[in-house]
Every structure is written in structure tokens, then in C-alpha cells.
Design a protein around this motif. Sequence first.
Motif, mmCIF file in Angstrom:
data_model
loop_
_atom_site.group_PDB
_atom_site.id
_atom_site.type_symbol
_atom_site.label_atom_id
_atom_site.label_comp_id
_atom_site.label_asym_id
_atom_site.label_seq_id
_atom_site.Cartn_x
_atom_site.Cartn_y
_atom_site.Cartn_z
ATOM 1 N N UNK A 196 -9.686 50.798 -13.432
ATOM 2 C CA UNK A 196 -9.407 50.595 -12.008
ATOM 3 C C UNK A 196 -10.631 50.837 -11.131
ATOM 4 N N UNK A 197 -11.718 51.258 -11.754
ATOM 5 C CA UNK A 197 -12.951 51.497 -11.012
ATOM 6 C C UNK A 197 -13.774 50.207 -10.972
ATOM 7 N N UNK A 198 -14.090 49.680 -9.778
ATOM 8 C CA UNK A 198 -14.798 48.396 -9.670
ATOM 9 C C UNK A 198 -16.130 48.370 -10.409
ATOM 10 N N UNK A 199 -16.912 49.437 -10.314
ATOM 11 C CA UNK A 199 -18.214 49.453 -10.976
ATOM 12 C C UNK A 199 -18.062 49.467 -12.493
ATOM 13 N N UNK A 200 -17.080 50.221 -12.979
ATOM 14 C CA UNK A 200 -16.830 50.243 -14.424
ATOM 15 C C UNK A 200 -16.430 48.860 -14.913
ATOM 16 N N UNK A 201 -15.572 48.187 -14.149
ATOM 17 C CA UNK A 201 -15.155 46.843 -14.547
ATOM 18 C C UNK A 201 -16.340 45.886 -14.556
ATOM 19 N N UNK A 202 -17.187 45.995 -13.555
ATOM 20 C CA UNK A 202 -18.388 45.146 -13.519
ATOM 21 C C UNK A 202 -19.249 45.375 -14.761
ATOM 22 N N UNK A 203 -19.467 46.638 -15.109
ATOM 23 C CA UNK A 203 -20.309 46.955 -16.264
ATOM 24 C C UNK A 203 -19.674 46.470 -17.564
ATOM 25 N N UNK A 204 -18.354 46.554 -17.649
ATOM 26 C CA UNK A 204 -17.667 46.056 -18.845
ATOM 27 C C UNK A 204 -17.808 44.537 -18.960
ATOM 28 N N UNK A 205 -17.611 43.843 -17.850
ATOM 29 C CA UNK A 205 -17.756 42.382 -17.862
ATOM 30 C C UNK A 205 -19.181 41.998 -18.255
ATOM 31 N N UNK A 206 -20.154 42.675 -17.669
ATOM 32 C CA UNK A 206 -21.545 42.394 -17.998
ATOM 33 C C UNK A 206 -21.819 42.680 -19.473
ATOM 34 N N UNK A 207 -21.203 43.725 -19.997
ATOM 35 C CA UNK A 207 -21.424 44.104 -21.389
ATOM 36 C C UNK A 207 -20.907 43.037 -22.343
ATOM 37 N N UNK A 208 -19.747 42.463 -22.036
ATOM 38 C CA UNK A 208 -19.230 41.387 -22.885
ATOM 39 C C UNK A 208 -20.182 40.188 -22.866
ATOM 40 N N UNK A 209 -20.755 39.888 -21.702
ATOM 41 C CA UNK A 209 -21.715 38.790 -21.623
ATOM 42 C C UNK A 209 -22.999 39.118 -22.387
ATOM 43 N N UNK A 210 -23.409 40.375 -22.358
ATOM 44 C CA UNK A 210 -24.591 40.784 -23.127
ATOM 45 C C UNK A 210 -24.348 40.602 -24.620
ATOM 46 N N UNK A 211 -23.157 40.959 -25.076
ATOM 47 C CA UNK A 211 -22.827 40.787 -26.495
ATOM 48 C C UNK A 211 -22.894 39.311 -26.863
#
Length: 222
Positions: A196-211
Motif C-alpha cells: 500500500x506504500x506508493x514508493x514500495x510499489x514503484x520500486x517493485x514495478x521497476x524491479x520486475x522490469x529490471x529482471x
Amino acid sequence: MKENKLKQQLYPVIRHIFPEAYMTVHDNALVLLVPDQSSVIFVDTQKIMLKTMAEYHLDVGISLVFSKMDEFYRAYQQARTVLEWNHRIPDNLKKEISWDQRYPMEHQIHRYSEIEFYEMMNKIKEPEKLADYIHPALYRLNKYDQRTGNELYHTLEVYLQCFHNNKETANILCIHRNSLAYRMEKIIEIGKADLNDPMTEFLLRMSFKLVEYLKIRDLDFP
């Protein structure tokens, strides 16, 4: 296709789909400048495009939207770049990454917005170091899945792509919503990430793209 075939076979077909578009042939490709009123974002237009592409075995690259003619060259380069990535990504990876979710693989319609992140990552001189910026939750979920045979990693990816819509996520994963609720509890427990934390969600989305990018570059995701 050669220029004469493009003009003879495709000009009339494309003109029927996009009657208001400006068309030309450049570097063995048909280039379209499509105004808003016949935009490729319209569902009906996309259906016609898919049918045409299947008949003629075509690939389509779509640039970002622009409003000034001095931006045309950049938009053209964006569309060509999409086609280059289309040939660069192995077919087996297209099935795994978000690239292949909008349309079947034999119908290649892709937007620059889908590969813009990859283009940005290509500027990194030491891409193997990008693994350091993947959120720890993804490592934890991936290791748990490998050990138990679960699919928490993929579940979280789909959940984020569906913007936290439980019904849509369950439908895509072909599981009951109760099963999804259980998986989400395990994801929070094991991943230790506040969804539910916007920054955490952003980092997770970015991480999937990095993978995704690391896989495309044939670099391992630890």
C-alpha cells in the motif's frame, strides 16, 4: 517487403484502416503519421490491424504521441527502435515478460512505451550491477517459489499489473479469489513489503522490469 510491393499491396489496405493518415515508404518500411481521430489506441482499429497483420505477416512499431512536426523524426526513430527490440528479444522470453501479454506473438504490435525502459537501461555501462537495485522482496519470493513450487513471484507481478484488482488478477491466474487472498497473505509475509506504500510499489514495478531486462541481456537473476 520491397518498396513497389509495399505500395501496390499495402497502400490500399492501410488507407482503408487509416483514411486520414499520411503515408510514405522509407527503408523498406511503411511509415504512417496517424492523426488523433483515427488513433491506434481505438479497439476497433486494433482489431482491423491485427487481421491485416496476420494476412501480410507484418510487424508494427508505434511511437509515443507527439504534436509538433519537428518531433516527427524522433517519433520515427522510436517506431524503428521498437521493431529492432522485437527481433532482439528471443521468442521464449516474449512468453515470460509483459511484452507478449497484449497480443499473440504472431501479431506483433508494440509501442515505444513498452521498451523505453529497456532503452534507458542500455545506457548503463555495467548492466550486471543492475541486480543490486532489485527489491529484496523479489529475491525472497523467487527463492521461496523455487523451494516450494509455489507461484508467489508471478502472482505479485500480475497483481501489480492489474493495479491491485483482485478479480482481474484471479481471472488471469485462473485461480479462485480465496486462493489469491491466501497467496497475497504469503506474499506480504515472505516478501515483507508494504504493497500500500506508493514508493514500495514503484520500486517493485521497476524491479520486475529490471529482471526482464537482465533476462534479455542474458544476465542471471540471482
